[in-house]
Design an enzyme around this catalytic site. Structure first.
Site, PDB file in Angstrom:
ATOM      1  N   SER A 331      33.695  28.780  42.695  1.00 18.84           N
ATOM      2  CA  SER A 331      34.843  28.176  42.930  1.00 18.84           C
ATOM      3  C   SER A 331      35.262  28.494  44.792  1.00 18.84           C
ATOM      4  CB  SER A 331      36.055  28.771  42.451  1.00 18.84           C
ATOM      5  OG  SER A 331      36.705  30.115  42.722  1.00 18.84           O
ATOM      6  N   ASP A 332      36.140  27.470  45.433  1.00 19.23           N
ATOM      7  CA  ASP A 332      36.571  27.811  46.541  1.00 19.23           C
ATOM      8  C   ASP A 332      37.660  28.775  46.314  1.00 19.23           C
ATOM      9  OD1 ASP A 332      37.180  27.837  49.372  1.00 19.23           O
ATOM     10  OD2 ASP A 332      37.199  25.396  49.369  1.00 19.23           O
ATOM     11  N   TYR A 333      38.180  29.588  47.229  1.00 18.93           N
ATOM     12  CA  TYR A 333      38.811  30.636  47.279  1.00 18.93           C
ATOM     13  C   TYR A 333      40.205  30.159  46.470  1.00 18.93           C
ATOM     14  CZ  TYR A 333      36.446  33.826  49.902  1.00 18.93           C
ATOM     15  OH  TYR A 333      35.484  34.669  50.649  1.00 18.93           O
ATOM     16  N   ALA A 335      40.807  28.369  44.048  1.00 18.01           N
ATOM     17  CA  ALA A 335      41.232  27.137  43.756  1.00 18.01           C
ATOM     18  C   ALA A 335      41.138  26.902  42.008  1.00 18.01           C
ATOM     19  CB  ALA A 335      39.824  26.297  44.028  1.00 18.01           C
TER      20      ALA A 335
END
Length: 791
Positions: A331-333, A335
């Protein structure tokens, strides 16, 4: 191989001694007690090792492997930010799967406020954590660490290279591969096997502050640069096991991120499936199919109402099934959490975790808040443990492929030796030199090192590094570079001219434009300083705050205007009124609509952000020791009203405006030189081929000037008549060549079915028969053509 060790006791609340590796020796034979423990057997196939380890793990131990720690680092440190093993064991009784950015001191805090760890300190922390994980937890599973390395390792002491958009301007994949090789070795030397880079989003809206992190607007250019970056980080080829001195790249952000609604970060991507497949997908697909990429990061935005972190079609059907990706999706931070807090497709973190896990997200970065709920959900029967197993398997595979079970430790002395060494600094200078684009020159450049030269502007006396900057041991400003270049041959005077923002810390949340009244005082001082000079070098553009990633409501970075921020235009106007020749050096994170500057300056260089050696590189170009040869990787609009503005438009676009033009300020692929070149019309080896056939197009390039220089030969293709509308031109090849005066070279490109294919009216990827215009030249607007018939 194992390593002999020396003993180090970390300074913490409890004495905690760890064995640090020093020199490699042969591994001891496996003992009978461990011989039947398959996951500990380095000779066993990775799949078998993962199977064996998974069979031994509890549910909570599995979930520990797909979550991570960042903000909670403080809970395992003492007051001196040293690891406290008692706190560590209490906080993570089931082990610790993933650790975010071991080089930073405090999570999400500017390194200017809390300076990060140097190589020796980072290695000490990594080794201490690994010693605990491998010897004090039930199964001895090592920890996976990741760092940022967009244009250099974002850490204390590491080498800072030009920002991504600058390196894209080089149109030099070999150089980019070399740069990322250095980034890889500096990161890996600290015991970190994974980096969150490269960004292969295409940049289709210059209002978006993250455009600086991209390789430009074109799918082909971005794809080639992305492949080169991953090859530098991981090694050439499709080998999936990590090699010495390399790190796992993380391909990001899948996808649509580079054209957010209204140009604001994480905004919806208002794009169709056709737009995705023709423009946004290709760079990702190229990297997946041509390299050993092992990690992909999903994007923050939504596509057609579905956020990427909940988009099973995107992450499973396309990424895994169509393209054959075998690695882990991270995941992006935060997200996954944002499926609840921003997108509102989940009522709570539990629902967010279920949506993301079902879509194919394998790890929850940077803190694992949502995935920490999965144990409860499995026990309640709401989530299948098999789904947790699949995500855990993929994260464990990364650890086995990185060799962490055999070699979890790093060598501090070796890291210090290779970090920002002479070779790295030389490459940083070369990369900066090759990334500078000459946009205008009436003959003023190259400058002569004589007389009196005024160096003025907000980026003259500071080296701007751009977003995700590191902390190199030494940086060179443009003022320093010019002074070093001319020595006593010329008199250099300096004036700041204006400030853009009160601060220039990329990490800081608040951004305040500088006071206009104070700036006008600075302008008056600059005018006074420049009255008696012979020539002016003026820097204009951005700070790291006026163009950056807007990652939260209180940390914005996008802008609705492309004009110069603050009183910079006033500064230019006041200096221009002196009647002195002016060279403008643009130091910026996004294209700037500098229409008046472009009309009135004598010469203009586009530098973007040039890294730690930027000042030396600019001086080399200004005084002619280096002949600029870079090209623009993005179209530069005349105003924000022209947006969207990219070269590969559809035929119906840009009919015209009342009272203005649809022409850009500078076109994609444009860049001048201190010499001149003549490019022949393209020659086709075969003017007729079948839909599965190939041919070669050749172009003669001659240096018609008086000095050696670089030219970038560009190949564009247009399908003249098709079942669905196609762009007026598409880049399908480029090659940067260096030619001596009078030298001629023939540059050849292969036109293959991949060069001609499209998605037809049935959404099938095909090559349609018909005529194709084959165009070559040195920009997207200076082209000569031939016709290829596909039967």
């Amino acid at each position: 191989m194992i390593r002999t060790s020396k003993i180090l006791c970390a300074a913490s609340a409890l004495a905690f001694c760890i064995a640090l590796p020093t020199a490699p020796v042969q591994a001891a034979p496996a003992t009978s007690a461990s011989a039947n423990v398959v996951y500990k057997d380095a000779s066993a196939p990775i799949e078998a090792r993962v199977d064996d380890l998974l069979s031994r793990m509890t549910l909570d131990e599995k979930i520990a492997q797909i979550t991570t720690v960042w903000l909670d680092k403080v809970k395992i440190f003492d007051d001196q930010l040293q690891l406290d093993p008692a706190k560590l064991a209490a906080q993570y009784p089931n082990g610790l799967g993933h650790f975010t950015r071991p080089s930073d001191a405090k999570a999400s805090v500017s390194p200017r406020v809390a300076p990060g760890r140097n190589p020796r300190q980072t290695v000490a922390l990594v080794n201490a954590l690994q010693k605990w994980a491998t010897t004090q937890t039930r199964l001895g599973i090592p920890i996976l660490f990741h760092e940022e390395g967009l244009h250099g390792y974002a850490a204390v002491g590491a080498t800072s290279f030009p920002q991504s958009i600058a390196m894209a301007s080089s149109f030099d994949t070999d150089m980019l591969r070399d740069v990322n090789s250095v980034i890889a070795r500096e990161i890996r030397s600290r015991g970190v096997p994974m980096v969150l880079s490269p960004v292969v989003d295409i940049a289709r809206d210059p209002r978006w502050g993250r455009i600086e992190e991209t390789y430009g607007e074109d799918p082909y250019l971005v794809g080639e640069m992305g492949v080169a970056a991953v090859e530098g980080l991981q090694g050439v080829g499709r080998e999936r096991n990590l090699r010495d001195g390399k790190v796992f790249a993380t391909l990001k952000h899948l996808t649509g991120h580079g054209q957010p609604e209204s140009g604001t970060n994480v905004g919806p991507a208002p794009v169709s499936e056709r737009e995705l497949r023709e423009n946004f997908f290709p760079p990702f697909e190229q990297v997946v199919k041509r390299t050993g990429i092992e990690a992909v990061m999903a994007s923050y935005n939504e596509i057609d109402g579905v956020p990427s972190h909940a988009n099973r079609w995107l992450l499973e059907d396309v990424l895994r099934e169509e393209w054959g990706f075998k690695g882990a999706v991270v995941s992006d931070y935060s997200a996954v959490d944002q499926l609840m807090s921003i997108h509102h497709i989940a009522a709570n973190l539990e629902e967010a975790a279920m949506r993301a896990l079902d879509a194919g997200v394998d790890a929850d970065l940077p803190d694992g808040l949502s995935y920490a709920t999965l144990g409860k959900l499995v026990r309640e029967g709401k989530v299948s443990e098999a789904k947790v197993d699949l995500a855990t398997r993929r994260m464990l595979e990364l650890k086995f492929r990185a060799g962490l079970f055999e070699h979890p430790y790093a060598d501090a002395a070796a890291s210090e030796k290779i970090t920002n060494n002479a070779d790295a600094r030389a490459l940083a200078l070369k990369a900066a030199q090759r990334s500078i684009t000459l946009l205008k020159n009436d003959g003023m450049l190259p400058l002569k090192p004589e007389g009196t030269i005024a160096v003025i502007g907000p980026s003259a006396a500071v080296a701007r590094l751009g977003g995700y900057y590191g902390q190199p041991p030494h940086t060179v400003s443009i003022l320093d570079g010019i002074k070093a270049k001319v020595g006593s041959k010329a008199n250099i005077v300096f004036a700041q001219g204006v400030k853009i923002t009160e601060d220039d810390d990329w990490w800081a949340d608040s951004v305040t434009k500088s006071d206009p009244a104070e700036n006008r005082k600075l302008i008056a001082q600059a005018v006074e300083a420049a009255k008696t000079v012979d020539r002016i070098v003026l820097t204009l553009g951005d700070t790291e705050q006026s163009s950056r990633e807007g990652w939260a409501d209180n940390h914005l970075g996008d802008r609705p205007s492309l004009d110069l921020v603050g009183e910079q235009q006033e500064l230019f106007d006041a200096l221009k009124a002196l009647g002195k020749p002016i060279t403008v050096v643009l130091i910026n994170g996004r294209p700037a609509s500098t229409v008046k500057v472009s009309e009135q300056a004598n010469a203009i260089l586009e530098g973007w952000y040039l890294g730690e050696q930027g000042g030396n590189a600019v001086a080399d170009v200004l005084f002619g020791d280096v002949n600029p040869g870079a090209k623009l990787p993005v179209t530069v609009p005349r105003s924000v009203g022209q947006l969207p503005m990219f070269y590969n438009a559809k035929p119906s676009a840009r009919r015209g405006y009342l009272f203005d033009t649809t022409d850009p300020l500078y076109p994609f692929g444009f860049g001048l030189s201190y010499t001149t070149f003549d490019l022949s019309a393209p020659r086709l080896a075969a003017t007729r081929i079948g839909t599965g056939g190939k041919t070669t197009v050749s172009v003669d390039v001659r240096n018609t000037g008086a000095r050696e220089g670089d030219e970038v030969v560009q190949l564009y293709i247009r399908d003249k008549v098709s079942s669905v509308t196609r762009p007026i031109k598409e880049l399908k090849g480029f090659q940067r060549v260096t030619l001596k005066p009078g030298e001629t070279r023939t540059v050849s490109f292969t036109i293959s079915p991949e060069s001609l294919q499209m998605w037809n009216d049935h959404m099938e990827r095909v090559v349609e028969p018909g005529d194709f215009e084959i165009m070559t030249g040195n920009s997207s607007v200076a082209l000569k053509s031939a016709t290829l018939t596909v039967q």
